[in-house]
Design an enzyme around this catalytic site. Sequence first.
Site, PDB file in Angstrom:
ATOM      1  N   CYS A 132       0.863  -1.185   0.000  1.00  0.00           N
ATOM      2  CA  CYS A 132       0.000   0.000   0.000  1.00  0.00           C
ATOM      3  C   CYS A 132       0.903   1.240   0.000  1.00  0.00           C
ATOM      4  CB  CYS A 132      -0.916  -0.005   1.223  1.00  0.00           C
ATOM      5  SG  CYS A 132      -1.943  -1.499   1.306  1.00  0.00           S
ATOM      6  N   CYS A 359      -0.270   4.605  13.701  1.00  0.00           N
ATOM      7  CA  CYS A 359      -0.810   3.770  12.630  1.00  0.00           C
ATOM      8  C   CYS A 359       0.003   3.918  11.358  1.00  0.00           C
ATOM      9  CB  CYS A 359      -2.235   4.174  12.293  1.00  0.00           C
ATOM     10  SG  CYS A 359      -3.265   4.414  13.714  1.00  0.00           S
TER      11      CYS A 359
HETATM   12  N1  SAH Z   1      -2.188  -5.210   6.909  1.00  0.00           N
HETATM   13  C1  SAH Z   1      -3.221  -4.857   7.852  1.00  0.00           C
HETATM   14  C2  SAH Z   1      -2.647  -4.195   9.097  1.00  0.00           C
HETATM   15  C3  SAH Z   1      -1.922  -2.951   8.746  1.00  0.00           C
HETATM   16  S1  SAH Z   1      -1.754  -1.549   9.752  1.00  0.00           S
HETATM   17  C4  SAH Z   1      -4.198  -3.895   7.207  1.00  0.00           C
HETATM   18  O1  SAH Z   1      -3.864  -3.340   6.166  1.00  0.00           O
HETATM   19  O2  SAH Z   1      -5.298  -3.730   7.714  1.00  0.00           O
HETATM   20  C5  SAH Z   1      -3.266  -1.053  10.385  1.00  0.00           C
HETATM   21  C6  SAH Z   1      -3.951   0.128   9.719  1.00  0.00           C
HETATM   22  O3  SAH Z   1      -3.116   1.280   9.549  1.00  0.00           O
HETATM   23  C7  SAH Z   1      -4.470  -0.237   8.340  1.00  0.00           C
HETATM   24  O4  SAH Z   1      -5.797   0.195   8.232  1.00  0.00           O
HETATM   25  C8  SAH Z   1      -3.570   0.568   7.448  1.00  0.00           C
HETATM   26  O5  SAH Z   1      -4.163   0.822   6.200  1.00  0.00           O
HETATM   27  C9  SAH Z   1      -3.372   1.826   8.272  1.00  0.00           C
HETATM   28  N2  SAH Z   1      -2.270   2.669   7.803  1.00  0.00           N
HETATM   29  C10 SAH Z   1      -1.149   2.270   7.160  1.00  0.00           C
HETATM   30  N3  SAH Z   1      -0.361   3.326   6.875  1.00  0.00           N
HETATM   31  C11 SAH Z   1      -0.997   4.418   7.352  1.00  0.00           C
HETATM   32  C12 SAH Z   1      -0.681   5.800   7.366  1.00  0.00           C
HETATM   33  N4  SAH Z   1       0.452   6.247   6.840  1.00  0.00           N
HETATM   34  N5  SAH Z   1      -1.575   6.644   7.936  1.00  0.00           N
HETATM   35  C13 SAH Z   1      -2.713   6.175   8.483  1.00  0.00           C
HETATM   36  N6  SAH Z   1      -3.058   4.887   8.504  1.00  0.00           N
HETATM   37  C14 SAH Z   1      -2.220   4.009   7.941  1.00  0.00           C
END
Ligand code: SAH
Length: 367
Positions: A132, A359
């Site tokens: 992502c 996060c």
């Molecule tokens: N792989 C799992 C867990 C990842 S982290 C997932 O994608 O759900 C948990 C959350 O943090 C996820 O919703 C992810 O999209 C979010 N996240 C990742 N990078 C972020 C960022 N830079 N700012 C805010 N949220 C983010």
Amino acid sequence: MPRPGELVFEAPARGRPPRHLLDLDPAARREAVAALGVPAYRADQVSRHWLGRLSNDPAEWTDLPAEQRSMIAEALLPPLLTPVRAIDCDAGTTVKTVWRLHDGALVESVLMRYPGRVTMCISSQAGCGMNCPFCATGQAGLTRNLSAAEIAEQVVAGARALARGEIAGGPGRVSNVVFMGMGEPLANYSTVVSALRRIVEPAPSGLGISARGVTVSTVGLVPRMRQLADEGLPVTLAVSLHAPDDALRDTLVPINTRYKVAEVLDAAWGYADRTHRRVSIEYALIKDINDQAWRADLLADLLVGRLVHVNLIPLNPTPGSKWTASTPEDERAFVRTLERRGVPVTVRDTRGREIDGACGQLAATSA
Ligand code: SAH
């Protein structure tokens, strides 16, 4: 605790982490102990010390003969997580720990103490293969899956520090566990399910943390979401949606090219039907990317009337990112649209930002 300057990243070798008590269910532990020539029931005693009393000091396990303690500890309790460093903020109530694994891979966990609850955010993989573009972990790719014990031991370490009064606020317990650290938990499926059993089953099997307090967060691996609904584990499922339309979600969550928004949500509603648990929809608000009023309306169309809760996360920009968080006005408008349509919504707090423990910020290799 090592100083930051001592941090060395060794390229991880192949090879599985050493076998650990927390990779095994109680029956398999008894077998493993019997194979050492020690009476099988000693496995339960050691498990109660490790998981019930959170004692990692064999000298305290006085209900076993000393030589049996050390035989079991040597064979089944190898150190899996070595702290590289711990950083705190919020007056010591938020603590991020970087751990080195047996092969040099690094992962992170974050403990967050709030009035009345303690949440641990843990990692299920070293790195992540989901790519992502807004997520710090995604940038470095996947190093490897963690073992069940490597996952559960992150919780044990936090629980032990709390029980010993090492976290600001005095002795306490872990009430919540979220799989929102590094990795895509459902891409390491069977291991994550074993780790979940170690976390929720009562001692001597596990830590006895209520399944209602545990959240598994996924990009939306549809077949695995359906499988998780049948495990008899009433944990909360969080779906990282981030966009209501396939055109945008294809770019923000690349696995969307395989599992579309409609399929992912269908699996989420299946999960809610089966477990009666409210599904959490994660939505990182990114300025001018996914925060338009029409997207809020489209999101509401998809969610209205469902057993759901929307968690809006102000984007934490990763280093070098071209994206920023939405303006407060756009964020408020987004919230109001969902509220007006009767969709439950909250904006997540951004604890741990200053220590890159918030996060999506966990990226141990760049430490
Ligand atoms: N792989 C799992 C867990 C990842 S982290 C997932 O994608 O759900 C948990 C959350 O943090 C996820 O919703 C992810 O999209 C979010 N996240 C990742 N990078 C972020 C960022 N830079 N700012 C805010 N949220 C983010």
